[in-house]
Scaffold this active site. Sequence first.
Site, PDB file in Angstrom:
ATOM      1  NE  ARG A  47      -4.038  -2.078   2.051  1.00  0.00           N
ATOM      2  CZ  ARG A  47      -3.923  -3.310   2.562  1.00  0.00           C
ATOM      3  NH1 ARG A  47      -2.840  -3.638   3.257  1.00  0.00           N
ATOM      4  NH2 ARG A  47      -4.879  -4.191   2.384  1.00  0.00           N
ATOM      5  CE  LYS A  66      -0.841  12.017 -15.881  1.00  0.00           C
ATOM      6  NZ  LYS A  66      -1.301  12.874 -17.006  1.00  0.00           N
ATOM      7  CD  GLU A  92       6.091  14.909 -23.438  1.00  0.00           C
ATOM      8  OE1 GLU A  92       5.554  16.000 -23.132  1.00  0.00           O
ATOM      9  OE2 GLU A  92       5.440  13.847 -23.506  1.00  0.00           O
ATOM     10  CE  LYS A 151       4.506  16.647 -15.248  1.00  0.00           C
ATOM     11  NZ  LYS A 151       4.826  15.418 -16.002  1.00  0.00           N
ATOM     12  CD  GLU A 169      -4.381  14.810 -16.459  1.00  0.00           C
ATOM     13  OE1 GLU A 169      -5.000  14.437 -17.457  1.00  0.00           O
ATOM     14  OE2 GLU A 169      -3.219  14.443 -16.196  1.00  0.00           O
ATOM     15  NE  ARG A 197      -0.032  16.158 -13.613  1.00  0.00           N
ATOM     16  CZ  ARG A 197       0.638  15.409 -12.742  1.00  0.00           C
ATOM     17  NH1 ARG A 197       0.297  15.405 -11.469  1.00  0.00           N
ATOM     18  NH2 ARG A 197       1.655  14.663 -13.136  1.00  0.00           N
ATOM     19  CG  ASN A 230      -2.281  15.064 -20.974  1.00  0.00           C
ATOM     20  OD1 ASN A 230      -1.310  14.312 -20.907  1.00  0.00           O
ATOM     21  ND2 ASN A 230      -3.149  15.193 -19.986  1.00  0.00           N
ATOM     22  CG  HIS A 257       0.297  13.947 -24.497  1.00  0.00           C
ATOM     23  ND1 HIS A 257       0.947  15.131 -24.781  1.00  0.00           N
ATOM     24  CD2 HIS A 257       1.163  13.222 -23.731  1.00  0.00           C
ATOM     25  CE1 HIS A 257       2.143  15.121 -24.194  1.00  0.00           C
ATOM     26  NE2 HIS A 257       2.292  13.979 -23.552  1.00  0.00           N
ATOM     27  CG  HIS A 298      -1.804   8.982 -25.393  1.00  0.00           C
ATOM     28  ND1 HIS A 298      -2.390   9.385 -24.209  1.00  0.00           N
ATOM     29  CD2 HIS A 298      -0.469   9.138 -25.205  1.00  0.00           C
ATOM     30  CE1 HIS A 298      -1.453   9.771 -23.361  1.00  0.00           C
ATOM     31  NE2 HIS A 298      -0.283   9.635 -23.945  1.00  0.00           N
ATOM     32  CG  HIS A 314       5.203   9.322 -25.062  1.00  0.00           C
ATOM     33  ND1 HIS A 314       3.836   9.220 -25.184  1.00  0.00           N
ATOM     34  CD2 HIS A 314       5.433  10.425 -24.286  1.00  0.00           C
ATOM     35  CE1 HIS A 314       3.256  10.201 -24.520  1.00  0.00           C
ATOM     36  NE2 HIS A 314       4.196  10.945 -23.958  1.00  0.00           N
TER      37      HIS A 314
END
Length: 380
Positions: free
Chosen positions: A141, A163, A205, A247, A257, A261, A265, A268, A272, A285
Amino acid sequence: MTASAQAPNTQLPASSANLDTSHKVSIALDQRGYDILIGPGLLDEPATWLGLPKAQVAVIVTNETVAPLYLERLSHQLRAHYTRVEAVVLPDGEAYKDWASLNKIFDHLLAQACDRKTVLFALGGGVIGDMTGFAASVYMRGVPFVQVPTTLLAQVDSSVGGKTAINHPLGKNMIGAFYQPERVVADLDGLDSLPPRELSAGLAEVIKYGPIADAEFLAWIEDHLDALLARDKAAMAYAVKRCCEIKAWVVGQDEREQGLRAILNFGHTFGHAIETGLGYGEWLHGEAVGCGMVMASDLSVRLGLMPAEFLPRMHRLIERAGLPVLGPALGIERYLELMRVDKKAESGEIRFVLIEGLGRATMRAAPDPLVAEVIQSHCR
């Protein structure tokens, strides 16, 4: 939703000759804040590793490409702080960002009876960072972890902000958790070993931070792109620092997000779809994001958010960075199908991060016929 993200400015130097090579950027998150250390020689500097959580065991997670270059060097430094320093070496590539690789991390932790104080170290690029962070978030956990990114893409983006995720055949990064590291160590010397293709992928990026949050930084990138491609340490240090500042500013306001935030992206949603549609690992990527930024720039223009000259400006910069500007011919319907399972989609409605003035981003839906025109214009 408009997300005005004009991050606090720093003075932009005229040339890389005026730049420092070492920086520290802090992320403010109440009790979970941490530092991002940026500079050359950090991996071998004993002070880099002071002040981390105390434990008996440290486990370095890395891959087959990075391990021969940096594993023993990091292990040497950590032996001064931990009784046992162990390693999990995974296959390299986006195709291995999956349950099977994640379970190899858990298999090692359980087989070695690692307790909840064990500290994980993610030594590698974005794939290793994402998987190690996800493993740390759920093992017993939650155990502490440290990001040691060795690619430009990871240093300016994926290692920062907490993330973590793995991929699923139906969608990229759809299974994961928000979980912050204890520290990020961005050793710029690690970029010297990057293949040119990986360097270009990281520049995608870097470039995105200009349109979404800092128009002056976009101009700086245009002026210093040749120095960045040449891996000039001073120019690279400033670029990594500025990206991390932006960032950190965004994550500090919207860690999970829920709004702002999402502007990180930019490009993206299209990107993606390219990665998932081709199969993970076919394009890097950053390559998919670079092409996706061209498409998102076009959509911004078609919706009247940006003047027409914005598209060729972004097209030129992304192409100069060595990135693809034409997407694969997956078919319009396939693109739309894949984008409808993007994390930003709501009730099947595709939502895009778009630019509505340099340094200011917005997230909104667009009519499918207009999106189809963009896809048709920018695919082989």
